[in-house]
Design a protein around this motif. Structure first.
Motif, PDB file in Angstrom:
ATOM      1  N   GLY A 232       0.746  -0.863   0.519  1.00 19.97           N
ATOM      2  CA  GLY A 232      -0.084  -0.315  -0.042  1.00 19.97           C
ATOM      3  C   GLY A 232       0.933   0.913   0.015  1.00 19.97           C
ATOM      4  O   GLY A 232       0.561   2.085  -0.744  1.00 19.97           O
ATOM      5  N   ILE A 233       1.203   1.697   0.714  1.00 23.76           N
ATOM      6  CA  ILE A 233       2.526   2.264   1.023  1.00 23.76           C
ATOM      7  C   ILE A 233       3.157   2.788  -0.032  1.00 23.76           C
ATOM      8  O   ILE A 233       3.396   3.269  -0.895  1.00 23.76           O
ATOM      9  N   PHE A 234       3.814   1.436  -0.833  1.00 26.07           N
ATOM     10  CA  PHE A 234       4.824   1.998  -1.981  1.00 26.07           C
ATOM     11  C   PHE A 234       3.736   2.491  -3.519  1.00 26.07           C
ATOM     12  O   PHE A 234       3.878   2.903  -4.098  1.00 26.07           O
ATOM     13  N   SER A 235       2.432   1.459  -3.479  1.00 26.50           N
ATOM     14  CA  SER A 235       1.936   2.325  -4.433  1.00 26.50           C
ATOM     15  C   SER A 235       1.346   3.968  -4.242  1.00 26.50           C
ATOM     16  O   SER A 235       0.903   4.188  -5.463  1.00 26.50           O
ATOM     17  N   LEU A 236       0.566   4.200  -3.006  1.00 21.93           N
ATOM     18  CA  LEU A 236       0.707   5.638  -2.836  1.00 21.93           C
ATOM     19  C   LEU A 236       1.573   6.311  -3.291  1.00 21.93           C
ATOM     20  O   LEU A 236       1.500   7.400  -4.057  1.00 21.93           O
ATOM     21  N   LEU A 237       3.130   5.890  -3.022  1.00 22.17           N
ATOM     22  CA  LEU A 237       4.457   6.609  -3.982  1.00 22.17           C
ATOM     23  C   LEU A 237       4.106   6.724  -4.491  1.00 22.17           C
ATOM     24  O   LEU A 237       4.802   7.431  -5.417  1.00 22.17           O
ATOM     25  N   LEU A 238       4.171   5.336  -5.869  1.00 21.01           N
ATOM     26  CA  LEU A 238       4.670   5.627  -6.913  1.00 21.01           C
ATOM     27  C   LEU A 238       3.524   6.197  -8.326  1.00 21.01           C
ATOM     28  O   LEU A 238       4.093   7.062  -8.757  1.00 21.01           O
ATOM     29  N   LEU A 239       1.969   6.754  -7.146  1.00 21.10           N
ATOM     30  CA  LEU A 239       1.181   7.406  -7.885  1.00 21.10           C
ATOM     31  C   LEU A 239       1.665   8.961  -7.533  1.00 21.10           C
ATOM     32  O   LEU A 239       0.827   9.975  -8.227  1.00 21.10           O
ATOM     33  N   LEU A 240       1.983   8.905  -6.423  1.00 19.11           N
ATOM     34  CA  LEU A 240       2.502  10.578  -6.101  1.00 19.11           C
ATOM     35  C   LEU A 240       3.439  11.199  -7.354  1.00 19.11           C
ATOM     36  O   LEU A 240       3.537  11.610  -7.190  1.00 19.11           O
ATOM     37  N   ILE A 241       4.708   9.774  -7.755  1.00 19.65           N
ATOM     38  CA  ILE A 241       5.572  10.432  -7.991  1.00 19.65           C
ATOM     39  C   ILE A 241       4.871  10.368  -9.368  1.00 19.65           C
ATOM     40  O   ILE A 241       5.104  11.296 -10.250  1.00 19.65           O
ATOM     41  N   ASN A 242       4.072   9.694 -10.190  1.00 23.41           N
ATOM     42  CA  ASN A 242       3.693   9.816 -11.496  1.00 23.41           C
ATOM     43  C   ASN A 242       2.854  10.979 -11.136  1.00 23.41           C
ATOM     44  O   ASN A 242       2.642  11.608 -12.057  1.00 23.41           O
ATOM     45  N   LYS A 243       2.306  11.643 -10.178  1.00 21.27           N
ATOM     46  CA  LYS A 243       1.480  12.816 -10.115  1.00 21.27           C
ATOM     47  C   LYS A 243       1.891  14.205 -10.078  1.00 21.27           C
ATOM     48  O   LYS A 243       2.045  14.828 -10.850  1.00 21.27           O
ATOM     49  N   LEU A 244       3.406  13.223  -9.191  1.00 24.15           N
ATOM     50  CA  LEU A 244       3.918  14.791  -9.070  1.00 24.15           C
ATOM     51  C   LEU A 244       4.581  15.245 -10.505  1.00 24.15           C
ATOM     52  O   LEU A 244       5.264  16.867 -11.019  1.00 24.15           O
ATOM     53  N   GLN A 245       5.083  14.386 -11.315  1.00 22.93           N
ATOM     54  CA  GLN A 245       6.080  14.346 -12.320  1.00 22.93           C
ATOM     55  C   GLN A 245       4.629  15.100 -13.077  1.00 22.93           C
ATOM     56  O   GLN A 245       4.945  15.604 -14.394  1.00 22.93           O
ATOM     57  N   GLY A 246       4.006  14.565 -14.645  1.00 22.20           N
ATOM     58  CA  GLY A 246       2.727  15.194 -14.098  1.00 22.20           C
ATOM     59  C   GLY A 246       2.526  16.627 -14.519  1.00 22.20           C
ATOM     60  O   GLY A 246       2.333  17.399 -15.087  1.00 22.20           O
ATOM     61  N   HIS A 247       2.713  16.457 -13.018  1.00 27.74           N
ATOM     62  CA  HIS A 247       2.239  18.656 -12.136  1.00 27.74           C
ATOM     63  C   HIS A 247       3.313  19.099 -13.187  1.00 27.74           C
ATOM     64  O   HIS A 247       3.054  20.588 -13.298  1.00 27.74           O
TER      65      HIS A 247
END
Length: 252
Positions: A232-247
């Motif tokens: 769960g932690i790694f999944s959230l971090l992955l989504l967060l990093i992906n979103k920040l890169q898009g932002h």
């Protein structure tokens, strides 16, 4: 669905069938360690203690092989896709980014399955380890599924995009993780504070689950919960990093 299966076929050929580094590194290195620590270094121990050690260390090297594949092979494969513009080729095909990553995860899980089977066969043939076939299957499947959180780490590292930085991050994570979680030598040899930290790591908890199948003891449900929490932690971090890169407009 046809496009997705075609993507799986391409990834299987280029990552498994044509990936010599996987066979030389992810499988050969754990086998060398296993033979070194079971055939060369042990001395002054009884036959019964040696048999127990051979089985326990087999578990450790199976997990270590999956650790190498999950993080190093995953990160470098995705990095190579970026530098070789393979992802641009994929973007021109009718396949989503989710399908791209999910197909790769399926292949990396397959790599871990192959590594687990190969290393277990080594233990059975070289050290004449005897285990019920049901126990071997449970251990192999547990390793294969239980290392999915580690694959997510490999995906996150690939976002670094620079080969030197990716190599640095994989080395800073893989080898300390293997040592602190007791894969190279018993965790009891470490300081108490380091043991407490090591026992929280997913690789240690995965070995705990494996050893319940090895020794036919009751399942440790805390170990399952621990691995789910890390997932769960790694999944959230992955989504967060992906979103920040898009932002910030960073090309993925």
């Amino acid at each position: 669905m046809t496009n997705y299966l075609y993507q799986l076929k391409i990834n299987f050929k280029r990552i498994i069938l044509r990936n010599k580094a996987f066979f030389l590194f992810d499988m050969l290195l754990p086998i060398v360690f296993y033979l070194l620590y079971t055939k060369i270094l042990p001395s002054g121990v009884s036959q019964q203690q040696l048999q127990t050690w051979n089985k326990d260390y087999l578990i450790s090297m199976m997990i270590y092989g999956c650790l190498l594949g999950s993080i190093i092979t995953t990160a470098n494969t995705l990095l190579n896709d970026q530098t070789s513009n393979f992802k641009v080729f994929i973007s021109l095909k009718p396949i989503s980014k989710f399908q791209y990553y999910s197909s790769l995860i399926a292949i990396f899980v397959t790599l871990n399955l192959i590594a687990s089977i190969t290393i277990s066969i080594t233990g059975i043939l070289i050290n004449e380890i005897t285990l019920p076939i049901s126990s071997i299957i449970k251990i192999i499947l547990t390793n294969t599924i239980g290392t999915i959180p580690l694959i997510l780490i490999g995906i996150m590292i690939s976002f670094a995009k620079r080969p030197e930085l990716v190599n640095l991050l994989t080395n800073l994570i893989v080898f300390p993780l293997a040592i602190i979680s007791g894969l190279w030598w018993p965790i009891e040899m470490m300081p108490k504070w380091l043991q407490a930290f090591g026992k929280l790591l997913p690789t240690y908890q995965l070995s705990t689950i494996d050893k319940t199948f090895l020794n036919h003891t009751d399942l440790n449900w805390f170990a399952f919960i621990n691995i789910l929490i890390w997932f769960g932690i790694f999944s959230l971090l992955l989504l967060l990093i992906n979103k920040l890169q898009g932002h910030f407009g960073v090309t993925k």
